[in-house]
Design a protein around this motif. Structure first.
Motif, PDB file in Angstrom:
ATOM      1  N   THR A   1      57.866  43.292  59.962  1.00 50.23           N
ATOM      2  CA  THR A   1      57.363  42.847  58.682  1.00 50.23           C
ATOM      3  C   THR A   1      58.399  41.809  58.141  1.00 50.23           C
ATOM      4  OG1 THR A   1      57.014  45.360  58.257  1.00 50.23           O
ATOM      5  CG2 THR A   1      56.885  43.947  56.286  1.00 50.23           C
ATOM      6  N   VAL A   2      57.655  40.652  57.570  1.00 51.08           N
ATOM      7  CA  VAL A   2      58.369  39.562  57.176  1.00 51.08           C
ATOM      8  C   VAL A   2      57.675  39.179  55.945  1.00 51.08           C
ATOM      9  CG1 VAL A   2      58.980  38.943  59.380  1.00 51.08           C
ATOM     10  CG2 VAL A   2      56.881  37.989  58.523  1.00 51.08           C
ATOM     11  N   VAL A   3      58.287  38.237  55.190  1.00 49.98           N
ATOM     12  CA  VAL A   3      57.640  37.474  54.058  1.00 49.98           C
ATOM     13  C   VAL A   3      57.308  36.116  54.684  1.00 49.98           C
ATOM     14  CG1 VAL A   3      57.791  36.369  51.799  1.00 49.98           C
ATOM     15  CG2 VAL A   3      59.000  38.526  52.326  1.00 49.98           C
ATOM     16  N   ASP A   4      56.108  35.809  54.588  1.00 54.51           N
ATOM     17  CA  ASP A   4      55.491  34.272  55.210  1.00 54.51           C
ATOM     18  C   ASP A   4      55.723  33.402  53.954  1.00 54.51           C
ATOM     19  OD1 ASP A   4      54.905  35.309  57.457  1.00 54.51           O
ATOM     20  OD2 ASP A   4      52.796  35.795  56.931  1.00 54.51           O
ATOM     21  N   ALA A   5      56.268  32.234  54.273  1.00 58.37           N
ATOM     22  CA  ALA A   5      56.282  31.323  53.278  1.00 58.37           C
ATOM     23  C   ALA A   5      55.305  30.035  53.870  1.00 58.37           C
ATOM     24  CB  ALA A   5      57.731  30.378  53.225  1.00 58.37           C
ATOM     25  N   ARG A   6      54.060  29.910  53.116  1.00 61.20           N
ATOM     26  CA  ARG A   6      52.877  29.081  53.823  1.00 61.20           C
ATOM     27  C   ARG A   6      53.194  27.672  53.334  1.00 61.20           C
ATOM     28  NH1 ARG A   6      47.544  32.219  52.191  1.00 61.20           N
ATOM     29  NH2 ARG A   6      46.728  30.322  53.668  1.00 61.20           N
ATOM     30  N   VAL A   7      53.139  26.824  54.232  1.00 61.82           N
ATOM     31  CA  VAL A   7      53.100  25.552  54.051  1.00 61.82           C
ATOM     32  C   VAL A   7      51.871  24.583  54.171  1.00 61.82           C
ATOM     33  CG1 VAL A   7      54.507  23.302  54.411  1.00 61.82           C
ATOM     34  CG2 VAL A   7      55.611  25.404  54.303  1.00 61.82           C
ATOM     35  N   ASP A   8      51.581  23.722  53.488  1.00 64.29           N
ATOM     36  CA  ASP A   8      50.113  23.038  53.858  1.00 64.29           C
ATOM     37  C   ASP A   8      50.741  21.650  54.675  1.00 64.29           C
ATOM     38  OD1 ASP A   8      47.941  21.358  53.921  1.00 64.29           O
ATOM     39  OD2 ASP A   8      47.501  21.532  52.025  1.00 64.29           O
TER      40      ASP A   8
END
Length: 417
Positions: free
Chosen positions: A40-47
């Motif tokens: 389980t992780v926190v995703d940091a989404r980048v365009d």
């Protein structure tokens, strides 16, 4: 025509999708709790089309090196997951580009998808910090004091683990001076987090396994190589405890590994503990390079590992070999494909599953149905989007859709069957 062999895929999906939504077949079908561990992780989404600050970083800097690595993979249409040894990487990226946070990890992603469709899941979570807890939606439960609890009822702890960064790119849109021909995402982690050591989850999930719908395990790809054998042993011991308690469907999602030796070590460790194994087409080809017709290799793998089911998912098709009901298996594959495609179109998990008007159904590259001994091979065309709103979590959404069907228990005249 044998209905397992194919047919009019748009029409077949049209007749299926209504039953998958949150308000679909609630009167006739019931799912128990889904057990989802252990990454389980926190995703940091980048365009990736909005990364000028990374692209223009000074030559020979770590930021410039990372951009070139990402750009090269996008140029080749390669997604996947990589580890970058750069302790200050997360802070640097957050200072240069916009990030959007979301729940990450195969088990939690599947749980999120199931929660939108009316299912309830229990996830493993050791990292109970505020940023993490704020990403967890209603219906995705945690174990605390021997009970199921919503995330907002759990006391947060300090954050010790950085996010996992997800760099997303879309076909036809430039990344610097490169124009990708395929949409995908590149997962970048800066540490090996390892599995969530959540003893409360282990205990409560085993207590609930006899009445659960299905179990989903994954995450060994996020373990340091020197700890792989130990962590695999613990993970599959949990799977065996579920199986001993009576859980009928226990799925392991394979993921990618830095060496064939590590991959084979995982396969040896899982033998006899899970009932189902899933992987992407690229992960399958890492095991069987050059195979064009997957049936024989999938059956051999199922036999070798004492499985009931082996599944492979690609951009535009999905296939399984199963010792169980092939009709249910085809429905599971189509459910997984439909739910993943709906997420690709919407950019996030949906509560109403539809097939986008511009979805393409390509012919299968092999026969869609065959039998060999007690194995059935079934396959379906997937509703493929050339320019999706996201590619994040599509494999996890596919897995969730399969388990939604495989874990359902039919109610006939008030009696569970």
């Amino acid at each position: 025509m044998n209905e397992l062999a194919g047919g009019n895929w748009p029409a077949r999906y049209s007749s299926l999708v209504g039953s998958l939504s949150a308000c679909g077949e609630a009167a006739t079908l019931r799912s128990g709790l889904f057990l989802c561990g252990m990454s389980t992780v926190v995703d940091a989404r980048v365009d990736m089309h909005d990364m000028d600050a990374l692209a223009s970083a000074s030559e020979s800097s770590r930021a410039q090196d990372l951009f070139r690595l990402l750009q090269n993979r996008a140029a080749r249409g390669v997604g996947g997951e990589i580890k970058v040894d750069w302790a200050n990487g997360p802070d640097c990226i957050r200072s240069k580009v916009r990030v959007r946070h979301a729940l990450g990890g195969t088990g939690p992603q599947a749980a999120w998808v199931l929660s939108k469709l009316g299912g309830k899941s229990l996830i493993a979570l050791e990292d109970r910090h505020a940023l993490m807890l704020s990403q967890i939606p209603a219906g995705v439960m945690l174990a605390e004091d021997g009970k199921l609890r919503e995330a907002n009822d759990v006391t947060p702890l300090p954050q010790a683990v950085p996010e996992t960064f997800i760099f997303e790119y879309t076909a036809g849109k430039p990344v610097g001076d490169v124009v990708p021909r395929r949409s995908s995402r590149i997962i970048v982690r800066f540490i090996d987090r390892g599995l969530q050591d959540d003893r409360e989850f282990n205990s409560l999930s085993t207590q609930l396994a006899s009445s659960a719908a299905a179990g989903l395990l994954s995450g060994l790809n996020d373990v340091k190589p020197e700890k792989m054998a130990e962590e695999a042993k613990k993970l599959f011991a949990l799977a065996r405890s579920w199986r001993d308690a009576g859980l009928k469907v226990i799925h392991f999602e394979l993921a990618g590994y830095p060496s064939l030796e590590l991959l084979n070590g995982v396969l040896i460790a899982l033998r006899g503990s899970v009932t189902s194994l899933g992987m992407s087409q690229s992960e399958f080809l890492a095991l069987y390079p050059g195979v064009e017709t997957p049936m024989g290799a999938m059956i051999a793998l199922g036999e070798r590992l004492s499985l009931s089911r082996v599944c492979v998912h690609a951009d535009n098709w999905a296939a399984s070999v199963t010792r169980c009901d092939p009709h249910q298996e085809l429905r599971a594959l189509m459910a997984g494909c439909a739910i993943a495609s709906a997420r690709a179109a919407a950019g996030a998990p949906v509560d109403r599953v539809t097939v986008a008007p511009d979805a393409q159904f390509e012919p299968l590259p092999f026969d869609g149905y065959a039998r060999k001994g007690d194995w059935s091979f079934v396959a379906c065309s997937a509703p493929y989007l050339a320019e999706p709103a996201t590619t994040l979590g599509l494999g996890d959404s596919f897995t969730a859709g399969c388990l939604l069907v495989l874990g359902r228990k039919t109610i006939a005249h008030g009696v569970e069957v």
